[in-house]
Design a protein around this motif. Structure first.
Motif, PDB file in Angstrom:
ATOM      1  N   TYR A  37      37.389  48.856  39.964  1.00 15.34           N
ATOM      2  CA  TYR A  37      37.651  47.689  39.124  1.00 15.34           C
ATOM      3  C   TYR A  37      39.045  47.113  39.405  1.00 15.34           C
ATOM      4  O   TYR A  37      39.207  45.901  39.560  1.00 15.34           O
ATOM      5  N   VAL A  38      40.041  47.979  39.452  1.00  9.76           N
ATOM      6  CA  VAL A  38      41.419  47.507  39.680  1.00  9.76           C
ATOM      7  C   VAL A  38      41.528  46.841  41.053  1.00  9.76           C
ATOM      8  O   VAL A  38      42.127  45.768  41.188  1.00  9.76           O
ATOM      9  N   ASP A  39      40.940  47.464  42.059  1.00 11.04           N
ATOM     10  CA  ASP A  39      40.988  46.907  43.411  1.00 11.04           C
ATOM     11  C   ASP A  39      40.311  45.532  43.456  1.00 11.04           C
ATOM     12  O   ASP A  39      40.830  44.592  44.061  1.00 11.04           O
ATOM     13  N   ALA A  40      39.164  45.404  42.801  1.00 14.05           N
ATOM     14  CA  ALA A  40      38.428  44.136  42.820  1.00 14.05           C
ATOM     15  C   ALA A  40      39.191  43.031  42.102  1.00 14.05           C
ATOM     16  O   ALA A  40      39.258  41.891  42.588  1.00 14.05           O
ATOM     17  N   VAL A  41      39.778  43.342  40.957  1.00 14.78           N
ATOM     18  CA  VAL A  41      40.533  42.324  40.223  1.00 14.78           C
ATOM     19  C   VAL A  41      41.732  41.862  41.043  1.00 14.78           C
ATOM     20  O   VAL A  41      42.046  40.666  41.110  1.00 14.78           O
ATOM     21  N   ALA A  42      42.404  42.804  41.710  1.00 15.58           N
ATOM     22  CA  ALA A  42      43.558  42.439  42.545  1.00 15.58           C
ATOM     23  C   ALA A  42      43.127  41.574  43.724  1.00 15.58           C
ATOM     24  O   ALA A  42      43.810  40.611  44.081  1.00 15.58           O
ATOM     25  N   ARG A  43      41.995  41.896  44.333  1.00 18.86           N
ATOM     26  CA  ARG A  43      41.519  41.126  45.493  1.00 18.86           C
ATOM     27  C   ARG A  43      41.125  39.704  45.100  1.00 18.86           C
ATOM     28  O   ARG A  43      41.428  38.744  45.812  1.00 18.86           O
ATOM     29  N   HIS A  44      40.441  39.569  43.975  1.00 19.44           N
ATOM     30  CA  HIS A  44      39.904  38.268  43.587  1.00 19.44           C
ATOM     31  C   HIS A  44      40.884  37.441  42.756  1.00 19.44           C
ATOM     32  O   HIS A  44      40.695  36.230  42.615  1.00 19.44           O
ATOM     33  N   GLY A  45      41.911  38.106  42.210  1.00 21.42           N
ATOM     34  CA  GLY A  45      42.871  37.373  41.391  1.00 21.42           C
ATOM     35  C   GLY A  45      42.274  36.827  40.111  1.00 21.42           C
ATOM     36  O   GLY A  45      42.810  35.910  39.492  1.00 21.42           O
ATOM     37  N   ILE A  47      39.523  38.233  36.715  1.00 19.92           N
ATOM     38  CA  ILE A  47      38.609  39.217  36.136  1.00 19.92           C
ATOM     39  C   ILE A  47      37.175  38.700  36.210  1.00 19.92           C
ATOM     40  O   ILE A  47      36.237  39.445  36.510  1.00 19.92           O
ATOM     41  N   ARG A  48      36.993  37.421  35.973  1.00 19.30           N
ATOM     42  CA  ARG A  48      35.638  36.856  36.015  1.00 19.30           C
ATOM     43  C   ARG A  48      35.037  36.951  37.427  1.00 19.30           C
ATOM     44  O   ARG A  48      33.899  37.388  37.584  1.00 19.30           O
ATOM     45  N   ARG A  49      35.819  36.561  38.454  1.00 19.48           N
ATOM     46  CA  ARG A  49      35.291  36.613  39.819  1.00 19.48           C
ATOM     47  C   ARG A  49      35.068  38.053  40.272  1.00 19.48           C
ATOM     48  O   ARG A  49      34.112  38.349  40.995  1.00 19.48           O
ATOM     49  N   ALA A  50      35.957  38.964  39.847  1.00 17.95           N
ATOM     50  CA  ALA A  50      35.772  40.372  40.184  1.00 17.95           C
ATOM     51  C   ALA A  50      34.500  40.916  39.543  1.00 17.95           C
ATOM     52  O   ALA A  50      33.739  41.662  40.167  1.00 17.95           O
ATOM     53  N   ALA A  51      34.259  40.541  38.302  1.00 16.53           N
ATOM     54  CA  ALA A  51      33.054  41.000  37.599  1.00 16.53           C
ATOM     55  C   ALA A  51      31.793  40.477  38.289  1.00 16.53           C
ATOM     56  O   ALA A  51      30.798  41.208  38.433  1.00 16.53           O
ATOM     57  N   GLU A  52      31.818  39.223  38.735  1.00 16.78           N
ATOM     58  CA  GLU A  52      30.671  38.671  39.452  1.00 16.78           C
ATOM     59  C   GLU A  52      30.434  39.426  40.753  1.00 16.78           C
ATOM     60  O   GLU A  52      29.283  39.720  41.114  1.00 16.78           O
ATOM     61  N   ALA A  53      31.513  39.758  41.471  1.00 17.42           N
ATOM     62  CA  ALA A  53      31.372  40.481  42.734  1.00 17.42           C
ATOM     63  C   ALA A  53      30.828  41.890  42.514  1.00 17.42           C
ATOM     64  O   ALA A  53      30.069  42.414  43.345  1.00 17.42           O
ATOM     65  N   LEU A  54      31.210  42.509  41.390  1.00 16.44           N
ATOM     66  CA  LEU A  54      30.773  43.873  41.092  1.00 16.44           C
ATOM     67  C   LEU A  54      29.460  43.913  40.315  1.00 16.44           C
ATOM     68  O   LEU A  54      28.921  44.991  40.064  1.00 16.44           O
ATOM     69  N   ALA A  89      54.275  47.062  37.817  1.00 22.02           N
ATOM     70  CA  ALA A  89      53.524  48.295  37.580  1.00 22.02           C
ATOM     71  C   ALA A  89      52.148  48.206  38.242  1.00 22.02           C
ATOM     72  O   ALA A  89      51.630  49.189  38.773  1.00 22.02           O
ATOM     73  N   GLY A  90      51.560  47.011  38.223  1.00 15.77           N
ATOM     74  CA  GLY A  90      50.259  46.825  38.856  1.00 15.77           C
ATOM     75  C   GLY A  90      50.311  47.034  40.356  1.00 15.77           C
ATOM     76  O   GLY A  90      49.385  47.601  40.949  1.00 15.77           O
ATOM     77  N   GLU A  91      51.385  46.591  41.004  1.00 19.22           N
ATOM     78  CA  GLU A  91      51.522  46.789  42.440  1.00 19.22           C
ATOM     79  C   GLU A  91      51.603  48.276  42.783  1.00 19.22           C
ATOM     80  O   GLU A  91      51.027  48.731  43.771  1.00 19.22           O
ATOM     81  N   VAL A  92      52.320  49.030  41.936  1.00 16.32           N
ATOM     82  CA  VAL A  92      52.423  50.480  42.158  1.00 16.32           C
ATOM     83  C   VAL A  92      51.052  51.136  41.999  1.00 16.32           C
ATOM     84  O   VAL A  92      50.632  51.964  42.826  1.00 16.32           O
ATOM     85  N   PHE A  93      50.329  50.764  40.944  1.00 11.87           N
ATOM     86  CA  PHE A  93      49.024  51.378  40.701  1.00 11.87           C
ATOM     87  C   PHE A  93      48.010  50.950  41.760  1.00 11.87           C
ATOM     88  O   PHE A  93      47.154  51.748  42.157  1.00 11.87           O
ATOM     89  N   LEU A  94      48.099  49.716  42.231  1.00 14.52           N
ATOM     90  CA  LEU A  94      47.172  49.245  43.258  1.00 14.52           C
ATOM     91  C   LEU A  94      47.385  50.007  44.564  1.00 14.52           C
ATOM     92  O   LEU A  94      46.413  50.345  45.256  1.00 14.52           O
ATOM     93  N   ALA A  95      48.647  50.306  44.901  1.00 13.28           N
ATOM     94  CA  ALA A  95      48.918  51.082  46.115  1.00 13.28           C
ATOM     95  C   ALA A  95      48.268  52.460  46.017  1.00 13.28           C
ATOM     96  O   ALA A  95      47.654  52.944  46.979  1.00 13.28           O
ATOM     97  N   TYR A  96      48.390  53.095  44.827  1.00 15.36           N
ATOM     98  CA  TYR A  96      47.723  54.383  44.616  1.00 15.36           C
ATOM     99  C   TYR A  96      46.208  54.233  44.716  1.00 15.36           C
ATOM    100  O   TYR A  96      45.523  55.060  45.331  1.00 15.36           O
ATOM    101  N   THR A  97      45.671  53.170  44.107  1.00 14.25           N
ATOM    102  CA  THR A  97      44.229  52.938  44.094  1.00 14.25           C
ATOM    103  C   THR A  97      43.676  52.848  45.511  1.00 14.25           C
ATOM    104  O   THR A  97      42.689  53.506  45.862  1.00 14.25           O
TER     105      THR A  97
END
Length: 324
Positions: A37-45, A47-54, A89-97
């Motif tokens: 979920y976190v990876d998809a939201v970051a990629r699509h910028g 939440i709605r587009r990430a949800a559609e993709a997932l 904080a999101g950039e740090v968590f996304l790198a871990y993700t």
């Protein structure tokens, strides 16, 4: 009654036994849903587009992100009128993700190797100069030994290649520009002469090498500023007493080759050093010998610190041998 029973027995005897059930193919390991979920939201910028993709409800996806932010005690995404943006904080968590997802893929491929399988998908981002011959040839040779490996190839400008590599959208890149060492590890380099392409019966085709000045009398096709060869040519022109007057400027190698073929002109492209025919054989490539052009390199690189899946690692070793 006895005859009927005997007939039934005879039919049963002729009925073949049921075929043994086939073993179900191994299922793919899936990363934890929250990381996806976190990876998809970051990629699509968004939440709605990430949800559609997932293929999930955007409200459910948003709730998962909010719960994670609550657990971490920090917002991962800044909510904007038109989407979301990563916080620090999101950039740090996304790198871990992305590291966790990448390492899970590596574990899966290692387990498959233990079963005697080499399968998976290899992502390659490359400059266009390798798209017509070197890369397809390397993939074909690799798949002859590993037919279960699939490839996803994207062609782009050098800065775009580094961006998708650092984001783990591809496993490796082939580029002419030295990538930043902070995030990228260079695996191998090879000489790639910048050559003049022309039809095989062109007046210049009999020479062993050319200077840019030799090409002035013929219709020229020149790469635009997104192509690495253009930067090298500009270095020569900066020290020369002449300039080029191209009839065509393009970021497409195939368009420039077609122009040179149809107009008996000249275009420029990277090739291995030495005079050689250009597939399908009606053009030749002559190396340019102007000093800055002799320093051109092709670079194979991966993201620094990443453990590649078995299929990608095997292809990297195959390419390293090819470039050597």
């Amino acid at each position: 009654m006895v005859k009927l029973t005997a007939r039934r027995r005879a039919r049963r005897a002729k009925t073949p036994p049921p075929a043994p059930a086939r073993a179900a193919p191994p299922r793919k390991l899936r990363p934890p849903r929250l990381l996806t979920y976190v990876d998809a939201v970051a990629r699509h910028g968004s939440i709605r587009r990430a949800a559609e993709a997932l293929n999930v409800a955007s409200s459910a996806l948003n709730r998962q992100i909010l719960d994670l932010e609550t657990d971490l005690g920090s917002a991962l995404f800044e909510r904007l009128p038109r989407g979301v943006r990563l916080t620090s904080a999101g950039e740090v968590f996304l790198a871990y993700t992305r590291q966790a997802i990448s390492e899970l893929k590596a574990v899966e491929s290692q387990v498959e190797q233990l079963r005697g399988l080499v399968r998976g998908q290899v992502g390659v981002a490359a400059v266009e100069s390798v798209a017509g011959e070197l890369l397809p040839s390397a993939i074909t040779q690799f798949q002859s030994a590993h037919p279960n490996v699939r490839f996803n190839v994207r062609i782009g400008a050098p800065e775009d290649l580094v961006a998708v590599l650092v984001a783990d959208q591809v496993d490796l890149i082939l580029t002419h520009y030295p990538p930043p060492k902070k995030h990228v590890a260079v695996i191998a380099t090879a000489n790639q002469a910048l050559c003049a392409f022309m039809v095989a019966d062109h007046p210049l085709a009999g020479r062993d090498g050319l200077r840019l000045r030799d090409c002035l009398a013929y219709p020229l096709a020149l790469g635009d500023t997104t192509l690495a060869g253009r930067a090298l040519i500009e270095q020569v022109l900066a020290q020369a007493s002449f300039d080029l007057d191209p009839r065509l400027v393009s970021n497409s190698v195939e368009a420039m080759k077609a122009f040179a073929r149809m107009n008996r002109g000249v275009c420029f492209q990277f090739r291995k050093p030495g005079k050689a025919s250009v597939p399908p054989g009606d053009m030749v490539a002559l190396p340019l010998v102007d000093a800055p052009l002799l320093q051109a390199k092709l670079i194979l690189a991966t993201r620094r610190g990443r453990v590649l899946p078995i299929a990608a690692a095997a292809f990297v070793e195959s390419l390293r041998a090819e470039l050597a």
